[in-house]
Scaffold this active site. Structure first.
Site, PDB file in Angstrom:
ATOM      1  N   HIS A  22       0.862  -1.191   0.000  1.00 26.76           N
ATOM      2  CA  HIS A  22       0.000   0.000   0.000  1.00 26.76           C
ATOM      3  C   HIS A  22       0.900   1.243   0.000  1.00 26.76           C
ATOM      4  CE1 HIS A  22       0.857   0.457   4.250  1.00 26.76           C
ATOM      5  NE2 HIS A  22       0.235  -0.664   4.578  1.00 26.76           N
ATOM      6  N   HIS A  25       4.013   1.490   2.364  1.00 30.99           N
ATOM      7  CA  HIS A  25       5.239   0.815   1.918  1.00 30.99           C
ATOM      8  C   HIS A  25       5.893   1.613   0.790  1.00 30.99           C
ATOM      9  CE1 HIS A  25       2.544  -2.651   3.198  1.00 30.99           C
ATOM     10  NE2 HIS A  25       3.511  -2.663   4.093  1.00 30.99           N
ATOM     11  N   CYS A 131       2.221 -10.575  19.905  1.00 27.66           N
ATOM     12  CA  CYS A 131       1.358 -10.014  18.857  1.00 27.66           C
ATOM     13  C   CYS A 131       1.844 -10.537  17.511  1.00 27.66           C
ATOM     14  CB  CYS A 131       1.382  -8.482  18.870  1.00 27.66           C
ATOM     15  SG  CYS A 131       0.545  -7.789  17.422  1.00 27.66           S
ATOM     16  N   CYS A 134       2.704  -7.735  14.928  1.00 26.04           N
ATOM     17  CA  CYS A 134       4.056  -7.161  15.095  1.00 26.04           C
ATOM     18  C   CYS A 134       5.131  -8.233  15.008  1.00 26.04           C
ATOM     19  CB  CYS A 134       4.203  -6.485  16.450  1.00 26.04           C
ATOM     20  SG  CYS A 134       3.179  -5.050  16.709  1.00 26.04           S
ATOM     21  N   CYS A 156      -2.897  -5.103  21.378  1.00 23.40           N
ATOM     22  CA  CYS A 156      -1.674  -4.446  20.896  1.00 23.40           C
ATOM     23  C   CYS A 156      -2.010  -3.004  20.530  1.00 23.40           C
ATOM     24  CB  CYS A 156      -1.151  -5.186  19.671  1.00 23.40           C
ATOM     25  SG  CYS A 156       0.066  -4.256  18.735  1.00 23.40           S
ATOM     26  N   HIS A 159      -1.863  -2.661  16.537  1.00 20.94           N
ATOM     27  CA  HIS A 159      -2.813  -3.390  15.693  1.00 20.94           C
ATOM     28  C   HIS A 159      -4.236  -3.388  16.231  1.00 20.94           C
ATOM     29  CE1 HIS A 159       1.021  -4.881  14.083  1.00 20.94           C
ATOM     30  NE2 HIS A 159       0.354  -4.918  12.952  1.00 20.94           N
ATOM     31  N   LYS A 311      -2.972   5.570  11.446  1.00 22.72           N
ATOM     32  CA  LYS A 311      -1.923   4.976  10.620  1.00 22.72           C
ATOM     33  C   LYS A 311      -2.594   4.127   9.549  1.00 22.72           C
ATOM     34  CE  LYS A 311       2.064   1.889  10.735  1.00 22.72           C
ATOM     35  NZ  LYS A 311       1.803   0.506  10.407  1.00 22.72           N
ATOM     36  N   LYS A 314      -3.655  -1.947   5.796  1.00 16.62           N
ATOM     37  CA  LYS A 314      -4.612  -2.826   5.130  1.00 16.62           C
ATOM     38  C   LYS A 314      -5.542  -3.466   6.152  1.00 16.62           C
ATOM     39  CE  LYS A 314      -4.301  -2.986   0.628  1.00 16.62           C
ATOM     40  NZ  LYS A 314      -3.384  -3.765  -0.184  1.00 16.62           N
TER      41      LYS A 314
END
Ligand code: ME8
Length: 562
Positions: A22, A25, A131, A134, A156, A159, A311, A314
């Site tokens: 995405h 990246h 997690c 992570c 987390c 996430h 943040k 996806k």
């Protein structure tokens, strides 16, 4: 014959293949591409590495959910998404490493065996919250109360999902022994972790004291086997971080590869997002210290792309694929926008409105239009051949000063990884040249009869009167004011082509062609940044062509959303 000089060696993170790329990246990768292209434009040797992280539970579970083996899943994603996106982004990496390649797995085993032989690893047991998002054991302070469907659970912080309690017999790396060594290293190398906010975070974390690190897993097998106990696979982060060394020859039996490692290592910059700062600025240098290898020169953590204040990711369904933007705006605009609009190192929000506004104001009207105007005027007044300039006046000298200062400022900013400042500095040339043309009003100067060829020999007001208006192309005087203004403007464009080549390579190449610069000056890639601001390089007679607009105006910027 390899270049004997040590290269500027820059890396991106290697991305997980659980999903397609995405724009988060892509942001890291285009930033890395701009920096490495800039160093290449300085005519330095450069090595630019990117790649994919293919082991671990996250990838394994995604593959399982899709009913294929992890290797087949990784192969599919790499070929269908991760490699092609580099072309879409116009990225020129030198190598692409996959952690499932033999060159990586065998060399990782060499590294880990070496650490074992050195007494840096011991067998123990661990229990704690893990997690999978992570791929990391969490400390109690890392967890936050969940919301929505996870109300009442600890999740987390990154996430937003529950962690899993794991209890395992593992091998451990004696990382706790590196607390003081790392603090001493940070102290002695103040720019090792950048920007300063990242450095402060790392210092505060390490000052609390480091724990030993669990580096193996034996409840699944999608990883690199531990050489002395193949019932365990290596912890995915230990495996992944080593890519930076294995990709340039560490641990190879081949003397040529070993020589390459000596020549290339240590890395100049590991460019990462701030989410993975601790892995790079704490665990990785501790691993290298334990192995007795040199440490990288810098870890630079940039901020997050935010969508709707969060943040972008996806898993939270805020992910935007690069092609959604590039299909409409082009790769140059993508690169320019993200690298200029967000101060590098800070978080920044993406919005279609901001992108469209900057595209039209800065790329179409500011830069593209400047190139079109200059080319059109050289065509109109001089038949498309650059004239000979006359003596520079104050306006010309001032513009040349702007260009020289832009080069100096951009060079300073790139060394601080202040990528937005680099573009801001270069853009002073765009703005000053547009201002210069408005001020000098070459279309007015063209009406002055003394600008015409043979004007000095002609006599009489009547004759001047009769030829007022627009003379034929080619009828203007070499060395006159009109010629000087257009040559100066073309010189500014030449400087812009060189300085924007790392940022907007397609437009820079088109501009180089438009300016006919290849003939007299050689390929764009061979132009030195340091000489870019020196005016007077394009010789008289250089053919200037009116090409298509570098950045055509977009009338319907919202189109990709509908
Ligand atoms: O962490 N904003 O891989 P990953 C800015 N495999 N950058 C972002 C971003 C966002 N919203 N989302 C992702 C891993 N990134 C490991 C790395 S390295 C030895 C192993 C970028 O696929 C940013 O560079 O989760 C971030 O650090 C990286 O993608 C994480 O990619």
């Amino acid at each position: 014959m390899p270049d004997p000089r040590k290269p500027f060696y820059l890396t991106t993170p290697i991305y997980y293949v659980n999903d397609a790329p995405h724009i988060g990246h892509a942001y890291t990768t285009v930033a890395a591409d701009m920096v490495t292209r800039w160093h290449r434009q300085r005519q330095e040797p450069v090595w630019f590495l990117t790649g994919t992280d293919e082991h671990g539970q996250k990838v394994m579970r995604t593959a399982e959910a899709n009913g294929v083996s992890p290797q087949a899943w990784a192969d599919r994603l790499v070929e269908a998404s991760w490699k092609p996106v580099l072309g879409v982004l116009d990225v020129r990496n030198d190598d692409f490493i996959r952690t499932t390649q033999d060159r990586h797995t065998t060399r990782v085993q060499t590294f880990i065996q070496d650490l074992h032989d050195k007494g840096e690893i011991y067998a123990g047991s661990y229990e704690g919250p893990y997690c999978v998002g992570c791929e990391e054991y969490k400390l109690p302070g890392d967890l936050v109360p969940g919301t929505g469907e996870y109300e009442g659970e600890l999740v987390c912080a990154l996430h937003g999902r529950p962690v899993e309690m794991l209890a395992e017999q593992n091998y451990f790396f004696k990382m706790s022994e590196y607390t003081q060594k790392l603090l001493d290293f940070y102290e002695a190398n103040p720019t090792f972790v950048q920007p300063p906010s990242a450095r402060n975070e790392v210092l505060a974390f390490v000052k609390q004291g480091l724990q030993d690190l669990s580096i193996s897993r034996n409840t699944f097998d999608w990883g690199i086997p531990i050489p002395w106990d193949t019932t365990h696979v290596l912890y995915v982060w230990f495996d992944a971080l080593l890519n930076y060394a294995t990709a340039v020859g560490y641990g190879s039996d081949d003397p040529a590869e070993r020589e390459r490692f000596e020549r290339t290592w240590p890395a100049s910059v590991h460019l990462v997002g701030k989410d993975i700062l601790r892995f790079h600025a704490v665990i990785w240098p501790a691993m290298l210290m334990a192995a007795g290898l040199p440490l990288p020169k810098q870890v630079f953590a940039h901020g997050w792309l935010l969508v709707g204040g969060e943040k972008m990711s996806k898993s939270k369904l805020t992910g935007i694929a690069p092609s959604q933007i590039i299909d409409h705006f082009g790769s140059d605009a993508f690169r320019y926008y993200f690298l200029r609009a967000i101060p590098f190192g800070q978080d920044g929000s993406f919005s279609w409105e901001d992108l469209s506004a900057r595209y039209n104001a800065e790329l179409a009207n500011g830069f593209g239009n400047l190139a079109s105007r200059v080319a059109a005027m050289v065509a109109k007044y001089f038949g498309g051949a650059l004239p000979a300039a006359g003596e520079p006046g104050p306006g010309e000298l001032a513009l040349a000063d702007v260009a020289a200062k832009a080069v100096a400022d951009a060079e300073d900013a790139i060394d601080r990884m202040a990528l937005h400042e680099v573009i801001n500095a270069v853009w002073t040339i765009v703005e000053a040249t547009n201002g210069y043309i408005t001020e000098q009003a070459p279309w007015q100067v063209a009406k002055d009869p003394s600008e015409r060829e043979g004007a000095a020999e002609r006599e009489g007001a009547a004759e001047r009167e009769s030829s007022a208006g627009l003379p034929d192309a080619g009828a203007f005087r070499q060395g006159g004011r009109l010629a000087t203004i257009l040559v100066t403007s073309a010189e500014a464009l030449r400087a812009l082509a060189v300085l924007l080549n790392p940022v907007t390579p397609k437009a820079a190449a088109e501009l180089w062609t438009l300016l006919g610069a290849q003939g007299p000056l050689g390929p764009l890639a061979e132009q030195q940044v340091s000489a870019a601001g020196v005016f007077g390089q394009l010789p008289a007679g250089t053919p200037i062509t009116k090409g298509a607009a570098l950045f055509p105006r977009l009338e319907d910027p919202q189109e990709p959303l509908t």
